[in-house]
Design a protein around this motif. Structure first.
Motif, mmCIF file in Angstrom:
data_model
loop_
_atom_site.group_PDB
_atom_site.id
_atom_site.type_symbol
_atom_site.label_atom_id
_atom_site.label_comp_id
_atom_site.label_asym_id
_atom_site.label_seq_id
_atom_site.Cartn_x
_atom_site.Cartn_y
_atom_site.Cartn_z
ATOM 1 N N VAL A 24 1.120 -0.642 0.315
ATOM 2 C CA VAL A 24 0.091 0.104 0.650
ATOM 3 C C VAL A 24 1.174 1.190 -0.146
ATOM 4 C CG1 VAL A 24 -1.757 1.344 1.313
ATOM 5 C CG2 VAL A 24 -1.365 -1.317 1.442
ATOM 6 N N TYR A 25 0.490 2.763 -1.001
ATOM 7 C CA TYR A 25 1.269 3.430 -1.368
ATOM 8 C C TYR A 25 0.322 4.404 -1.464
ATOM 9 C CZ TYR A 25 0.725 2.928 -5.801
ATOM 10 O OH TYR A 25 0.398 3.166 -7.549
ATOM 11 N N GLY A 26 0.532 6.118 -0.646
ATOM 12 C CA GLY A 26 -0.759 7.073 -0.827
ATOM 13 C C GLY A 26 0.448 8.654 -1.128
ATOM 14 N N VAL A 27 -0.532 9.432 -1.045
ATOM 15 C CA VAL A 27 -0.067 10.681 -0.569
ATOM 16 C C VAL A 27 -0.963 11.975 -0.477
ATOM 17 C CG1 VAL A 27 0.107 11.002 -3.419
ATOM 18 C CG2 VAL A 27 1.749 12.558 -1.710
ATOM 19 N N GLY A 28 -1.019 12.645 -0.242
ATOM 20 C CA GLY A 28 -2.130 14.023 -0.326
ATOM 21 C C GLY A 28 -1.239 14.823 0.185
ATOM 22 N N ARG A 44 -4.628 6.902 -3.674
ATOM 23 C CA ARG A 44 -3.725 5.958 -2.174
ATOM 24 C C ARG A 44 -3.600 4.768 -3.757
ATOM 25 N NH1 ARG A 44 -6.480 2.447 2.753
ATOM 26 N NH2 ARG A 44 -8.445 2.069 0.871
ATOM 27 N N GLY A 45 -2.526 3.501 -3.789
ATOM 28 C CA GLY A 45 -2.577 2.564 -4.513
ATOM 29 C C GLY A 45 -2.407 1.264 -3.612
ATOM 30 N N LEU A 46 -3.090 0.100 -4.111
ATOM 31 C CA LEU A 46 -2.470 -1.518 -3.793
ATOM 32 C C LEU A 46 -2.046 -2.245 -4.904
ATOM 33 C CD1 LEU A 46 -5.593 -0.318 -2.269
ATOM 34 C CD2 LEU A 46 -5.316 -2.213 -1.150
ATOM 35 N N VAL A 47 -0.877 -2.723 -4.844
ATOM 36 C CA VAL A 47 -0.256 -3.753 -5.406
ATOM 37 C C VAL A 47 -0.227 -4.937 -5.117
ATOM 38 C CG1 VAL A 47 1.322 -4.087 -7.317
ATOM 39 C CG2 VAL A 47 0.958 -1.814 -6.971
ATOM 40 N N TYR A 48 -0.700 -5.602 -5.605
ATOM 41 C CA TYR A 48 -0.514 -7.878 -5.010
ATOM 42 C C TYR A 48 -1.421 -8.119 -6.362
ATOM 43 C CZ TYR A 48 -5.716 -6.655 -6.215
ATOM 44 O OH TYR A 48 -7.026 -6.464 -6.766
ATOM 45 N N LYS A 49 -0.627 -9.230 -6.043
ATOM 46 C CA LYS A 49 -1.018 -10.573 -7.234
ATOM 47 C C LYS A 49 -2.158 -10.975 -6.754
ATOM 48 C CE LYS A 49 1.827 -14.401 -8.505
ATOM 49 N NZ LYS A 49 3.276 -15.373 -8.715
ATOM 50 N N ALA A 50 -2.817 -11.263 -8.381
ATOM 51 C CA ALA A 50 -3.933 -11.559 -8.896
ATOM 52 C C ALA A 50 -4.456 -13.003 -8.238
ATOM 53 C CB ALA A 50 -4.223 -11.021 -10.202
ATOM 54 N N PRO A 51 -5.838 -12.959 -7.380
ATOM 55 C CA PRO A 51 -5.687 -13.793 -7.051
ATOM 56 C C PRO A 51 -6.568 -15.101 -7.962
ATOM 57 C CG PRO A 51 -8.036 -12.662 -7.026
ATOM 58 C CD PRO A 51 -6.526 -11.769 -7.041
ATOM 59 N N SER A 52 -6.607 -15.917 -7.701
ATOM 60 C CA SER A 52 -6.247 -17.025 -8.415
ATOM 61 C C SER A 52 -7.486 -18.317 -8.080
ATOM 62 C CB SER A 52 -5.494 -18.601 -8.502
ATOM 63 O OG SER A 52 -5.515 -19.257 -7.451
ATOM 64 N N GLN A 65 -2.801 -3.214 -9.929
ATOM 65 C CA GLN A 65 -2.785 -2.790 -9.145
ATOM 66 C C GLN A 65 -4.179 -1.867 -9.376
ATOM 67 O OE1 GLN A 65 -0.487 0.737 -10.546
ATOM 68 N NE2 GLN A 65 -1.459 2.741 -9.200
ATOM 69 N N VAL A 66 -4.833 -1.553 -8.129
ATOM 70 C CA VAL A 66 -5.464 -1.248 -7.380
ATOM 71 C C VAL A 66 -5.840 0.809 -6.668
ATOM 72 C CG1 VAL A 66 -7.738 -0.796 -6.054
ATOM 73 C CG2 VAL A 66 -7.454 -2.832 -7.300
ATOM 74 N N ALA A 67 -5.941 1.892 -8.130
ATOM 75 C CA ALA A 67 -5.982 3.193 -6.937
ATOM 76 C C ALA A 67 -7.626 3.325 -6.767
ATOM 77 C CB ALA A 67 -5.569 4.024 -9.080
ATOM 78 N N GLN A 68 -6.991 4.617 -5.461
ATOM 79 C CA GLN A 68 -7.583 4.895 -4.817
ATOM 80 C C GLN A 68 -7.595 6.096 -4.484
ATOM 81 O OE1 GLN A 68 -8.090 2.254 -1.786
ATOM 82 N NE2 GLN A 68 -9.506 0.878 -2.068
ATOM 83 N N PRO A 69 -8.243 7.226 -5.656
ATOM 84 C CA PRO A 69 -7.735 8.581 -5.514
ATOM 85 C C PRO A 69 -9.586 9.492 -4.942
ATOM 86 C CG PRO A 69 -9.009 8.875 -8.163
ATOM 87 C CD PRO A 69 -8.618 7.132 -6.876
ATOM 88 N N SER A 70 -8.585 10.124 -4.229
ATOM 89 C CA SER A 70 -10.023 10.869 -3.550
ATOM 90 C C SER A 70 -10.239 12.348 -2.826
ATOM 91 C CB SER A 70 -10.455 10.271 -1.787
ATOM 92 O OG SER A 70 -9.332 10.577 -0.777
ATOM 93 N N ALA A 71 -11.018 12.899 -3.457
ATOM 94 C CA ALA A 71 -11.008 15.073 -2.640
ATOM 95 C C ALA A 71 -12.111 15.450 -1.646
ATOM 96 C CB ALA A 71 -11.348 15.464 -4.144
ATOM 97 N N GLY A 72 -11.623 15.677 -1.241
ATOM 98 C CA GLY A 72 -13.165 16.431 -0.177
ATOM 99 C C GLY A 72 -12.971 17.394 0.554
ATOM 100 N N ILE A 73 -13.794 18.065 0.815
ATOM 101 C CA ILE A 73 -14.421 19.258 1.542
ATOM 102 C C ILE A 73 -13.946 19.045 3.536
ATOM 103 C CG2 ILE A 73 -15.829 21.706 2.204
ATOM 104 C CD1 ILE A 73 -16.281 20.755 -0.638
ATOM 105 N N VAL A 74 -13.406 19.680 3.528
ATOM 106 C CA VAL A 74 -12.823 20.168 5.344
ATOM 107 C C VAL A 74 -13.850 20.913 5.872
ATOM 108 C CG1 VAL A 74 -11.351 19.510 7.446
ATOM 109 C CG2 VAL A 74 -11.093 18.284 4.900
ATOM 110 N N PHE A 75 -14.567 20.978 6.937
ATOM 111 C CA PHE A 75 -14.552 21.605 7.805
ATOM 112 C C PHE A 75 -14.335 21.317 9.276
ATOM 113 C CE2 PHE A 75 -17.819 23.838 10.478
ATOM 114 C CZ PHE A 75 -17.675 25.387 10.205
#
Length: 77
Positions: A24-28, A44-52, A65-75
């Motif tokens: 798992v790796y990420g940046v924000g 956030r990204g996840l790298v793994y061996k594909a399941p059989s 690889q699975v990519a999970q971008p996100s954005a938000g408003i913080v109050f």
């Protein structure tokens, strides 16, 4: 954890659950407009061996690889 039979009506003969390790790796970043209001972006990204699912015909022996971008408003109050 990959579970091919965990969905209602989603069964496949001979398929079993399988656990794979993932890297798992990420940046924000966050930009504050005021003391109480900010914008935030993350990736956030996840790298793994594909399941059989322990079925020889499904085994690709590849990585994915699975990519999970996100954005938000913080109050903050």
């Amino acid at each position: 954890m990959f579970d091919p039979t965990g969905n209602f009506g989603g069964t496949f003969a001979g398929a079993t659950s399988e656990t794979k390790a993932a890297f798992v790796y990420g940046v924000g970043a966050q930009y504050a407009f005021t003391r109480h209001f900010s914008l935030r972006a993350e990736y956030r990204g996840l790298v793994y061996k594909a399941p059989s699912f322990n079925i020889s015909g499904v085994n690709t022996d590849s990585w994915t690889q699975v990519a999970q971008p996100s954005a938000g408003i913080v109050f903050r109050f």
